[in-house]
Scaffold this motif. Structure first.
Motif, PDB file in Angstrom:
ATOM      1  N   ARG A  27      56.462  17.314  30.908  1.00 18.85           N
ATOM      2  CA  ARG A  27      57.402  18.297  31.481  1.00 18.85           C
ATOM      3  C   ARG A  27      57.579  18.168  32.990  1.00 18.85           C
ATOM      4  O   ARG A  27      58.430  18.834  33.559  1.00 18.85           O
ATOM      5  CB  ARG A  27      56.918  19.717  31.180  1.00 18.85           C
ATOM      6  N   THR A 127      54.549  29.442  40.716  1.00 14.30           N
ATOM      7  CA  THR A 127      54.282  29.072  39.324  1.00 14.30           C
ATOM      8  C   THR A 127      55.082  27.809  39.018  1.00 14.30           C
ATOM      9  O   THR A 127      56.199  27.640  39.517  1.00 14.30           O
ATOM     10  CB  THR A 127      54.715  30.183  38.335  1.00 14.30           C
ATOM     11  N   GLY A 128      54.515  26.937  38.182  1.00 14.54           N
ATOM     12  CA  GLY A 128      55.205  25.720  37.753  1.00 14.54           C
ATOM     13  C   GLY A 128      55.716  24.890  38.923  1.00 14.54           C
ATOM     14  O   GLY A 128      54.994  24.661  39.894  1.00 14.54           O
ATOM     15  N   THR A 155      50.014  28.950  39.630  1.00 21.22           N
ATOM     16  CA  THR A 155      49.669  29.326  38.256  1.00 21.22           C
ATOM     17  C   THR A 155      50.549  28.555  37.282  1.00 21.22           C
ATOM     18  O   THR A 155      51.767  28.498  37.457  1.00 21.22           O
ATOM     19  CB  THR A 155      49.871  30.841  38.031  1.00 21.22           C
ATOM     20  N   CYS A 156      49.915  27.937  36.295  1.00 21.32           N
ATOM     21  CA  CYS A 156      50.649  27.179  35.289  1.00 21.32           C
ATOM     22  C   CYS A 156      50.119  27.549  33.913  1.00 21.32           C
ATOM     23  O   CYS A 156      49.162  28.291  33.784  1.00 21.32           O
ATOM     24  CB  CYS A 156      50.453  25.674  35.507  1.00 21.32           C
ATOM     25  N   ARG A 157      50.766  26.994  32.906  1.00 15.93           N
ATOM     26  CA  ARG A 157      50.296  27.249  31.539  1.00 15.93           C
ATOM     27  C   ARG A 157      49.025  26.447  31.268  1.00 15.93           C
ATOM     28  O   ARG A 157      48.057  26.967  30.750  1.00 15.93           O
ATOM     29  CB  ARG A 157      51.367  26.825  30.550  1.00 15.93           C
ATOM     30  N   THR A 193      47.275  30.226  32.416  1.00 16.94           N
ATOM     31  CA  THR A 193      47.543  31.341  31.503  1.00 16.94           C
ATOM     32  C   THR A 193      47.369  30.976  30.032  1.00 16.94           C
ATOM     33  O   THR A 193      47.247  31.852  29.193  1.00 16.94           O
ATOM     34  CB  THR A 193      48.981  31.863  31.708  1.00 16.94           C
ATOM     35  N   ARG A 194      47.372  29.663  29.721  1.00 12.68           N
ATOM     36  CA  ARG A 194      47.324  29.332  28.283  1.00 12.68           C
ATOM     37  C   ARG A 194      46.217  28.355  27.912  1.00 12.68           C
ATOM     38  O   ARG A 194      46.248  27.742  26.856  1.00 12.68           O
ATOM     39  CB  ARG A 194      48.672  28.782  27.828  1.00 12.68           C
ATOM     40  N   ARG A 202      48.163  35.421  35.063  1.00 12.84           N
ATOM     41  CA  ARG A 202      49.365  35.309  35.902  1.00 12.84           C
ATOM     42  C   ARG A 202      49.064  35.812  37.307  1.00 12.84           C
ATOM     43  O   ARG A 202      48.165  36.628  37.489  1.00 12.84           O
ATOM     44  CB  ARG A 202      50.477  36.169  35.303  1.00 12.84           C
ATOM     45  N   ILE A 203      49.849  35.407  38.275  1.00 13.30           N
ATOM     46  CA  ILE A 203      49.671  35.874  39.654  1.00 13.30           C
ATOM     47  C   ILE A 203      49.808  37.406  39.711  1.00 13.30           C
ATOM     48  O   ILE A 203      49.104  38.083  40.462  1.00 13.30           O
ATOM     49  CB  ILE A 203      50.652  35.169  40.637  1.00 13.30           C
ATOM     50  N   THR A 204      50.685  37.928  38.867  1.00 19.24           N
ATOM     51  CA  THR A 204      50.864  39.390  38.845  1.00 19.24           C
ATOM     52  C   THR A 204      49.571  40.086  38.409  1.00 19.24           C
ATOM     53  O   THR A 204      49.177  41.097  38.983  1.00 19.24           O
ATOM     54  CB  THR A 204      52.021  39.748  37.884  1.00 19.24           C
ATOM     55  N   SER A 233      59.989  31.477  38.458  1.00 23.41           N
ATOM     56  CA  SER A 233      61.133  31.875  37.633  1.00 23.41           C
ATOM     57  C   SER A 233      61.646  33.243  38.105  1.00 23.41           C
ATOM     58  O   SER A 233      60.955  33.947  38.833  1.00 23.41           O
ATOM     59  CB  SER A 233      60.706  31.970  36.165  1.00 23.41           C
ATOM     60  N   ASP A 235      61.933  36.001  36.466  1.00 23.81           N
ATOM     61  CA  ASP A 235      61.032  37.083  36.037  1.00 23.81           C
ATOM     62  C   ASP A 235      59.791  37.137  36.912  1.00 23.81           C
ATOM     63  O   ASP A 235      59.330  38.210  37.303  1.00 23.81           O
ATOM     64  CB  ASP A 235      60.591  36.878  34.579  1.00 23.81           C
ATOM     65  N   MET A 236      59.241  35.953  37.190  1.00 26.82           N
ATOM     66  CA  MET A 236      58.027  35.894  38.027  1.00 26.82           C
ATOM     67  C   MET A 236      58.329  36.493  39.401  1.00 26.82           C
ATOM     68  O   MET A 236      57.558  37.277  39.949  1.00 26.82           O
ATOM     69  CB  MET A 236      57.553  34.439  38.139  1.00 26.82           C
ATOM     70  N   ASP A 239      58.785  40.406  39.196  1.00 24.34           N
ATOM     71  CA  ASP A 239      57.524  41.122  38.950  1.00 24.34           C
ATOM     72  C   ASP A 239      56.588  41.030  40.151  1.00 24.34           C
ATOM     73  O   ASP A 239      55.946  42.003  40.536  1.00 24.34           O
ATOM     74  CB  ASP A 239      56.823  40.554  37.701  1.00 24.34           C
TER      75      ASP A 239
END
Ligand code: A2P
Length: 268
Positions: A27, A127-128, A155-157, A193-194, A202-204, A233, A235-236, A239
């Protein structure tokens, strides 16, 4: 009578050469291109890039990309996602050394030091591929001239997605320009996160639970000392921005510097 040559368009993208490509996961990849001598930007800004148009296309597909290399570098680096059916990245992920990439002429953006008021600590929340503008800023001496401490969070998956940032930060220790300046000023906080990892969430979540501050050895965010840049993103951003505002920080821009700035990372 011979037809006059049409005047070259001064705003048209320039044709640059791919100098290097590195793939991290299925990716993520990064690449470097040549930099025209006249191309100026501020670390943290983004620019339109694209590929030469094919016969079937009216005009080349161009997308906004954060420049991942610092303003002083003679090459330009980008860190990109690969989207299998993405209009640009489905083709861009196949580029090789020697290929041509189109580079826009007008770098812009809000993730720049000038959009923030002076402060003590600079937090960069990513993130990402949102780490890209910060990859530029952590290599810029001005970042360390302006702040006592720089805290980059990524932060990543999954773990493999952290490798671009981990490698970059590791390489800075020996960097001839900023290596000595950085000393222990730069803190790189990574979380997943995964997958299992020492720091999860998540950073949040890290902001809400205070795990970020515990991990960094810093006090909770405060508008007097702390400045924040956010890239990820939509959303990120929304939030994270809400939480940062909850700590009392206000959003800034190029024309009105304040305590935090945000920008959406490229997704297509
Ligand atoms: P999660 O795995 O819980 O979705 P993506 O690759 O989808 O852009 O995600 C990159 C990272 O950003 C993932 O770790 C993801 O966590 C996290 N993320 C996704 N949405 C948000 C959000 N609204 N706020 C904070 N982090 C987010």
């Amino acid at each position: 009578m011979t037809a006059l040559n049409p005047k070259p368009n001064p705003n048209a993208p320039t044709e640059e050469t791919v100098l290097n490509v590195e793939h991290y996961t299925d990716r993520l990849f990064s690449f470097e291109i040549s930099r025209p001598p006249s191309f100026r930007f501020r670390s943290g800004e983004f620019i339109m890039i694209g590929l030469p148009k094919r016969e079937t296309e009216k005009r080349p597909i161009m997308r906004a990309y954060s420049i991942a290399s610092p303003a002083w570098d003679e090459k330009i680096e980008f860190f990109s996602i690969k989207v299998p059916d993405g209009p640009l990245t489905s083709r861009l992920q196949k580029i090789e050394k020697g290929d041509t990439v189109l580079l826009g002429r007008k770098p812009v953006g809000t993730l720049v030091l000038d959009a923030l008021l002076p402060g003590k600590r600079l937090y960069m929340f990513s993130t990402g591929t949102g780490i890209a503008p910060f990859a530029s800023l952590i290599r810029d001496p001005e970042t360390y001239e302006r702040f006592d401490q720089v805290i980059l969070t990524h932060t990543c998956r999954q773990k493999a997605e952290l490798s671009y940032g981990l490698r970059l930060v590791e390489s800075l220790k020996d960097d001839p320009l900023v290596g000595d300046m950085i000393g222990d000023k730069l803190l790189h906080v990574t979380s997943l996160t995964r997958e299992e990892y020492p720091l999860k969430g998540r950073i949040t979540t890290l902001l809400e639970t205070g795990a970020l501050f515990e991990n960094s050895g810093t006090p909770p965010l405060n508008p007097k000392e702390d400045r924040v840049m956010i890239c990820g993103s939509m959303d990120m951003i929304n939030d994270t921005k809400a939480l940062v505002e909850g700590f009392g920080l206000t959003e800034g821009s190029n024309s009105s510097p304040a305590e935090f700035v945000v920008e959406k990372s490229f997704v297509g």
